[in-house]
Design an enzyme around this catalytic site. Structure first.
Site, PDB file in Angstrom:
ATOM      1  N   ASP A  63       0.810  -1.217   0.000  1.00 25.23           N
ATOM      2  CA  ASP A  63       0.000   0.000   0.000  1.00 25.23           C
ATOM      3  C   ASP A  63       0.846   1.271   0.000  1.00 25.23           C
ATOM      4  O   ASP A  63       0.627   2.175   0.818  1.00 25.23           O
ATOM      5  CB  ASP A  63      -0.926   0.021   1.221  1.00 25.23           C
ATOM      6  CG  ASP A  63      -1.746  -1.247   1.381  1.00 25.23           C
ATOM      7  OD1 ASP A  63      -2.041  -1.888   0.360  1.00 25.23           O
ATOM      8  OD2 ASP A  63      -2.087  -1.597   2.519  1.00 25.23           O
ATOM      9  N   GLU A 239     -11.297   1.157  -4.026  1.00 23.30           N
ATOM     10  CA  GLU A 239     -10.663   1.601  -2.783  1.00 23.30           C
ATOM     11  C   GLU A 239      -9.378   2.358  -3.085  1.00 23.30           C
ATOM     12  O   GLU A 239      -9.021   2.593  -4.233  1.00 23.30           O
ATOM     13  CB  GLU A 239     -10.384   0.406  -1.870  1.00 23.30           C
ATOM     14  CG  GLU A 239      -9.499  -0.647  -2.490  1.00 23.30           C
ATOM     15  CD  GLU A 239      -9.367  -1.894  -1.615  1.00 23.30           C
ATOM     16  OE1 GLU A 239      -9.873  -1.904  -0.479  1.00 23.30           O
ATOM     17  OE2 GLU A 239      -8.746  -2.858  -2.074  1.00 23.30           O
TER      18      GLU A 239
END
Length: 547
Positions: A63, A239
């Site tokens: 991430d 997302e």
């Protein structure tokens, strides 16, 4: 926790001590730790003078998000229940990186003492606001009652503020500062109640953000993406949103397709930060999902990206991806990759991000490759040696659910680990010091000075995927005799695979090594040769696929 989604955690290799009695007077000392990686992909693809290796951060650094101030670039990654939280790296050229610390390095910032290993810190975003000369790191913390939160600093090298809890639900928040000084927060959320259409249906929501109060402005929330690029195709898990401004237009980039094999990056455009946003006609702009599963040098599951303008005034994107082993299992976790981005047209596209990815990239003009030199983070095949003779512990060493400083002590003999009355299967802070597995083929060796006094004491090496899936390899005592034992834990159920009575003076060498999915645990007594215990064991329980 994201329901029905792959929660990916890598193998962590640790020096550990477990006890269920007061053993503070019998404290093990670890020394001479050597981690060595030797992957074929690097041996078969030696670097040319104008190349560097991709990924730029090997092992579990998922991430990624990136911010720029002048010539300084700062990159952060998820850390889940590891302590300290959110590793942060610095670079001046996007190629050579130095870890400068962790964003969440105090107990007031990180409350993960009672949470599972893959819970807590998800998807940090880092941004620099030139209007108040401040860096912001916004993140979801699934622990300690935090939820979504933000921390701030004037200088990422000098530490960050205590968290400010944000008043909204959902995950993966990101912050955007517009040219007029206004700020906005975007994030993943559930659809409005009663409007859920299918499993994995999510939305992207935006809020105005009050920079004085450090809080979203009540009543300003608005859904700007429903489901994904094409709702009729039932896209899942839109997302990790980020907003960028270029040529007067606002671009919203998101991950879509879940964190597994259908992962991708998509982009939308609007003439207003609050939308409406229209998807690009050429989505996705980054994915590896369309290629044969048996392709050479496989990189997969790519997505969760962030964009930045490089020192050459060209765009680049950092993102996560996985490199499975010979059994197609994921033991090294989600790693941080980088690619140049072509934004010469209306929409950006990751260069070579829609074809099978290669292990090397061309260096940007004028950049010299320095990975592994001095403080620069190593890349490719490398050896890392640690004698624990520095006053400050290297940043690559991390704890689980609790600070390292609560159980370690650096001495002239090496590293003392003061045992907690807890084992690796408990959801509590453990007396374990972790190093990431960064290669498919590796060895991890240490020297242990320790003589357990009872069968309730155990010290050695553990290879951990989670509290329910791990190997424990170490020294214990039973009936006044010392034993070396190898234990496998699967779905929380433990089994001793092998044990052997040993006779040693004070020190024993321990080693775990792997060739792809084949793991071996070995020991050496009194300076002798290494002897295997338990044969070759499977790395299955150390992979996302199984665990």
């Amino acid at each position: 926790m994201k329901k029905n989604q792959v929660v990916l955690f890598p193998v962590l290799l640790a020096l550990f001590v477990f006890t269920s009695c007061n053993a503070q007077k019998n404290i093990p000392v670890f020394s001479k730790v050597v981690y060595e990686g030797n992957d074929d992909i690097y041996n078969e693809n030696p670097l040319k003078a104008d190349e560097f290796y991709n990924p730029i951060l090997q092992g579990t650094y998922p991430d990624p998000a990136i911010a720029r101030k002048g010539n300084d670039y700062y990159l952060v990654a998820s850390s889940f229940a590891m302590v300290p939280g959110v590793p942060i790296f610095h670079s001046n050229d996007l190629v050579n990186w130095v870890q400068i610390g962790h964003v969440l390095d105090r107990k007031t910032q990180l409350k993960v003492h009672d949470t599972g290993i893959s819970a807590s810190i998800y998807a940090p975003d880092i941004r620099y606001n030139p209007y108040n000369d401040t860096f912001y790191m916004i993140v979801t913390q699934f622990a300690g009652g935090f939820g979504n939160m933000v921390v701030k600093t004037k200088d990422p090298r000098e530490g960050w503020s205590d968290p400010i809890k944000l008043d909204f639900q959902g995950i993966d928040p990101a912050i955007f500062f517009d040219d007029d000084g206004k700020a906005y927060v975007v994030h993943n959320d559930a659809p409005n109640k009663g409007e859920e259409l299918y499993q994995g249906h999510r939305v992207i929501k935006i809020w105005e953000y009050d920079l004085e109060k450090d809080q979203v402005v009540p009543g300003t929330d608005k859904i700007i993406v429903n489901g994904g690029v094409d709702l009729s195709k039932k896209p899942i898990w839109i997302e990790a949103p980020h907003i960028y401004k270029k040529d007067g237009l606002y671009y919203l980039m998101c991950a879509e397709g879940g964190t597994g094999g259908w992962h991708s990056e998509v982009i939308f455009v609007s003439d207003n930060p609050m939308g409406p946003y229209e998807p690009a006609p050429s989505n996705p702009i980054l994915t590896q999902r369309h290629f044969p599963g048996n392709r050479e040098n496989k990189v997969d599951w790519v997505g969760h990206a962030d964009l930045v303008v490089g020192p050459d005034d060209k765009y680049y994107g950092v993102f996560l991806g996985i490199r499975p082993n010979d059994k197609d299992r994921v033991n090294t976790g989600r790693e941080t990759f980088i690619l140049p981005v072509d934004w010469s047209g209306k929409f950006p596209v990751f260069e070579n991000g829609l074809v099978p990815m290669e292990p090397t990239l061309k260096l940007p003009e004028g950049v010299e490759y320095k990975a592994g030199e001095g403080e620069f983070f190593p890349n490719g095949n490398f050896t890392y040696s640690e004698d624990f003779n520095s006053e400050k512990l290297d940043y690559r060493w991390i704890g689980l659910r609790g600070p390292r400083e609560d159980f370690i002590e650096i001495t002239k003999k090496g590293l003392k680990i003061n045992p907690f009355e807890v084992n690796i299967k408990e959801v509590k802070p453990t007396s374990t010091l972790f190093h990431r597995q960064q290669h498919k083929d590796f060895s991890f060796t240490t020297t242990l000075e320790y003589k357990p006094k009872s069968e309730k004491e155990l010290a050695g090496i553990t290879a951990v995927q989670s509290e329910k899936f791990n190997y424990v390899f170490g020294v214990t005592r039973k009936d006044k005799k010392h034993f070396i034992v190898l234990e496998r834990t699967e779905k929380g159920s433990s089994k001793i695979l092998a044990s052997k009575e040993i006779d040693f003076k004070e020190k024993i060498q321990l080693k775990v090594e792997a060739e792809g999915d084949d793991y071996k645990f070995s020991y050496a007594l009194n300076g002798g040769d290494f002897e295997n215990l338990g044969g070759t064991v499977s790395g299955d329980i150390l992979s996302t696929n199984v665990a």
